[in-house]
Design an enzyme around this catalytic site. Structure first.
Site, mmCIF file in Angstrom:
data_model
loop_
_atom_site.group_PDB
_atom_site.id
_atom_site.type_symbol
_atom_site.label_atom_id
_atom_site.label_comp_id
_atom_site.label_asym_id
_atom_site.label_seq_id
_atom_site.Cartn_x
_atom_site.Cartn_y
_atom_site.Cartn_z
ATOM 1 N N GLY A 122 -1.627 -11.880 -4.845
ATOM 2 C CA GLY A 122 -3.043 -11.535 -4.955
ATOM 3 C C GLY A 122 -3.311 -10.110 -4.519
ATOM 4 O O GLY A 122 -4.152 -9.408 -5.098
ATOM 5 N N ARG A 148 -4.993 -24.045 1.171
ATOM 6 C CA ARG A 148 -4.235 -24.248 2.416
ATOM 7 C C ARG A 148 -4.848 -25.292 3.341
ATOM 8 O O ARG A 148 -4.165 -25.815 4.210
ATOM 9 C CB ARG A 148 -4.048 -22.906 3.142
ATOM 10 C CG ARG A 148 -3.034 -22.043 2.424
ATOM 11 C CD ARG A 148 -2.738 -20.743 3.126
ATOM 12 N NE ARG A 148 -1.638 -20.076 2.435
ATOM 13 C CZ ARG A 148 -1.367 -18.773 2.525
ATOM 14 N NH1 ARG A 148 -2.116 -17.999 3.285
ATOM 15 N NH2 ARG A 148 -0.349 -18.249 1.866
ATOM 16 N N ARG A 159 3.789 -19.762 2.909
ATOM 17 C CA ARG A 159 3.413 -19.982 4.302
ATOM 18 C C ARG A 159 3.354 -21.479 4.653
ATOM 19 O O ARG A 159 3.537 -21.863 5.801
ATOM 20 C CB ARG A 159 2.095 -19.278 4.619
ATOM 21 C CG ARG A 159 2.207 -17.757 4.427
ATOM 22 C CD ARG A 159 1.169 -16.983 5.192
ATOM 23 N NE ARG A 159 1.031 -15.633 4.660
ATOM 24 C CZ ARG A 159 1.847 -14.619 4.934
ATOM 25 N NH1 ARG A 159 2.871 -14.794 5.740
ATOM 26 N NH2 ARG A 159 1.651 -13.429 4.392
ATOM 27 N N ARG A 166 0.829 -1.215 0.000
ATOM 28 C CA ARG A 166 0.000 0.000 0.000
ATOM 29 C C ARG A 166 0.857 1.257 0.000
ATOM 30 O O ARG A 166 0.465 2.285 -0.551
ATOM 31 C CB ARG A 166 -0.951 -0.033 1.204
ATOM 32 C CG ARG A 166 -2.094 -1.063 1.037
ATOM 33 C CD ARG A 166 -2.689 -1.437 2.376
ATOM 34 N NE ARG A 166 -3.911 -2.240 2.302
ATOM 35 C CZ ARG A 166 -3.943 -3.570 2.115
ATOM 36 N NH1 ARG A 166 -2.825 -4.251 1.956
ATOM 37 N NH2 ARG A 166 -5.115 -4.216 2.087
ATOM 38 N N ASP A 184 -4.087 -15.395 7.472
ATOM 39 C CA ASP A 184 -2.844 -15.879 6.866
ATOM 40 C C ASP A 184 -2.042 -16.788 7.802
ATOM 41 O O ASP A 184 -1.017 -17.332 7.406
ATOM 42 C CB ASP A 184 -1.964 -14.700 6.445
ATOM 43 C CG ASP A 184 -2.557 -13.963 5.250
ATOM 44 O OD1 ASP A 184 -3.383 -14.561 4.515
ATOM 45 O OD2 ASP A 184 -2.212 -12.786 5.046
HETATM 46 C C1 S3P Z 1 -4.400 -9.005 2.297
HETATM 47 C C2 S3P Z 1 -5.655 -9.527 2.519
HETATM 48 C C3 S3P Z 1 -5.911 -10.963 2.744
HETATM 49 C C4 S3P Z 1 -4.628 -11.732 3.062
HETATM 50 C C5 S3P Z 1 -3.505 -11.339 2.155
HETATM 51 C C6 S3P Z 1 -3.196 -9.858 2.288
HETATM 52 C C7 S3P Z 1 -4.253 -7.557 2.099
HETATM 53 O O1 S3P Z 1 -6.484 -11.528 1.585
HETATM 54 O O2 S3P Z 1 -4.845 -13.122 2.968
HETATM 55 O O3 S3P Z 1 -2.320 -12.070 2.454
HETATM 56 O O4 S3P Z 1 -3.099 -7.048 2.152
HETATM 57 O O5 S3P Z 1 -5.267 -6.876 1.880
HETATM 58 P P1 S3P Z 1 -8.084 -11.566 1.330
HETATM 59 O O6 S3P Z 1 -8.543 -10.187 1.087
HETATM 60 O O7 S3P Z 1 -8.235 -12.443 0.122
HETATM 61 O O8 S3P Z 1 -8.663 -12.175 2.570
#
Ligand code: S3P
Length: 435
Positions: free
Chosen positions: A97, A349, A390, A29, A318
């Site tokens: 992601g 997972r 992880r 971010r 996580d």
């Molecule tokens: C994250 C949100 C989570 C988390 C990921 C980081 C983030 O994912 O699992 O490692 O930085 O906004 P989800 O939004 O899919 O729950």
């Protein structure tokens, strides 16, 4: 990608003091918001892992001048809300992601076309969860027919603000909608079914943008601007979690983790471990860059199995791979429910951890939305991490209570979130090596 195998010798304990890698969510971010701010943003404690580097490189490809990272320091010369330039090639989000989903939101309102793609794991992950609300806002984003990447974001018309009820507890989806909302006409708001990490809201406020939060409802007005600031990224509680579990399960451990982010939307792992009987002290609580941080001392304790309260699931989302290792070492049964989101992370997972634990002789039964683990003895064996960072680190930690060596395959992606894990972990007593 080069093949990396971890070999972990059984036994040992964790002692000493260490600072784990920087927070991944905040590092991503910081680059995104710093890039579209007016002025120069300075970041310290930045996570120099492959995931955040994918975000950093992508903004460089869109014309943002970024110095570093050098010893955790990054300097971003913000180009303002409308200063990003069309990249000359598609943007590679690697394994991340977070990078793909947040950037899709931020890029949906730009005046150019852009394509986002990822590695094999990311290219298999669901993206309709973001393309659906973003298209309601007026964005045009193409995916594969099954809703997976690449994402082709068309040069769209002006976005409009919407209200979106999140169908799942996901900070990535919430953030994608809010970041698109910066570029939308009027108000954009979201309601989440359970509280999720709020780093986007906090950091936007740090950049001087007004974001309102009332309970599980967040809103902002489009058309404002961000003003550069400095950001102190604390150590990632998700990386600290491996050591919290390790020091809890390994007899004779006494470990202190320094400057860990303890944002209340992230501390489910501490609550769950304490319910299991862990000895965790949160010391020197302070504030750094709009986020609470603390030092965390963990001493070994006898853990017991529990029914994990569902309200803690999004706050520890996580950390479940390593929490399953804690459950395998606990006395009695641990039951997790309400965690179907774990099936669409970097790997499935639930299944991947169950498979590995079963290979090690643990009684683990996957369920559609969780797992049932009966604590007992962890044997040795050869387990497959499926390229999930992880999972690889969770099984490394399991070696502390294993009765024979553990071979963990496909560990190169540990560098996505925790470069230097093997060296740092070895320094406090984990008997792990990479080959
Ligand atoms: C994250 C949100 C989570 C988390 C990921 C980081 C983030 O994912 O699992 O490692 O930085 O906004 P989800 O939004 O899919 O729950």
């Amino acid at each position: 990608m080069s093949q990396v195998t971890f070999i972990a010798q059984p036994g040992g304990s964790l002692s000493g003091t260490l600072r784990v890698a920087g927070d991944k969510s905040m590092s991503h971010r910081s680059i995104m918001l710093g890039s579209i701010a007016d002025g120069t943003t300075e970041v310290s404690g930045f996570l120099n892992g492959e995931d955040c580097m994918a975000t950093l490189k992508a903004f460089r490809q869109m014309g943002v001048e970024i110095e570093g990272p050098e010893a955790g320091r990054v300097v971003i010369k913000g180009v303002g809300m409308h200063g990003l330039k069309a990249p000359t090639a598609a943007l590679d989000m690697g394994n991340s992601g977070t990078a793909m989903r947040l950037m899709a939101g931020l890029l949906a309102g730009q005046d150019f076309e852009v394509t986002l793609f990822g590695d094999e794991s990311l290219n298999g992950r669901p993206m309709r969860r973001i393309t659906q609300p973003l298209s309601e806002m007026g964005a045009a984003i193409e995916t594969e027919s099954d809703g997976t990447p690449p994402l082709k974001i068309q040069r769209g018309s002006q976005l409009k603000g919407i209200h979106y009820d999140l169908p799942m507890a996901s900070a990535q989806v919430k953030s994608a909608v809010l970041l698109a909302g910066l570029y939308a006409d009027g108000e954009t708001s979201v309601s989440e079914p359970a509280i999720t990490r709020d780093h986007t809201e906090r950091m936007l406020r740090g950049f001087g943008y007004d974001v309102k939060t009332t309970g599980n409802h967040m809103s902002l007005q489009g058309g404002g601007k961000l003003t550069a600031c400095s950001i102190d990224v604390p150590a990632d509680i998700s990386s600290a979690a491996f050591f919290m579990v390790g020091a809890s399960i390994a007899e004779g451990s006494d470990l202190t983790l320094e400057h860990v982010g303890i944002n209340p939307t992230r501390t489910g792992v501490i609550d769950i471990l304490r319910l299991m009987g862990a000895n965790i002290e949160v010391l020197n609580e302070r504030e750094a860059g709009g986020e609470p941080v603390a030092d965390i001392r963990i001493r070994s304790a006898k853990l017991k199995g529990i029914n994990i309260p569902e309200n803690l699931v999004p706050l520890a989302i996580d950390e479940f791979p390593v929490l399953f290792v804690a459950a395998a070492c606990a006395e009695g049964q641990t039951i997790l429910t309400g965690a179907e989101e774990l099936r669409v992370k970097e790997s499935d997972r639930i299944q991947v951890m169950a498979d590995g634990l079963i290979i090690c002789g643990v009684d683990a039964q996957p369920t559609p939305d969780g797992i049932v683990i009966n604590g007992g003895t962890i044997g040795g064996g050869e387990v497959e991490s499926h390229g999930d960072h992880r999972i690889a680190m969770a099984f490394s930690i399991a070696s502390l209570r294993a009765t024979a060596p553990l071979t963990i395959r496909n560990c190169a992606n540990v560098d996505t979130s925790f470069p230097g894990f093997v060296t740092l972990a070895s320094g406090v007593g984990l008997q792990v090596s990479a080959e």
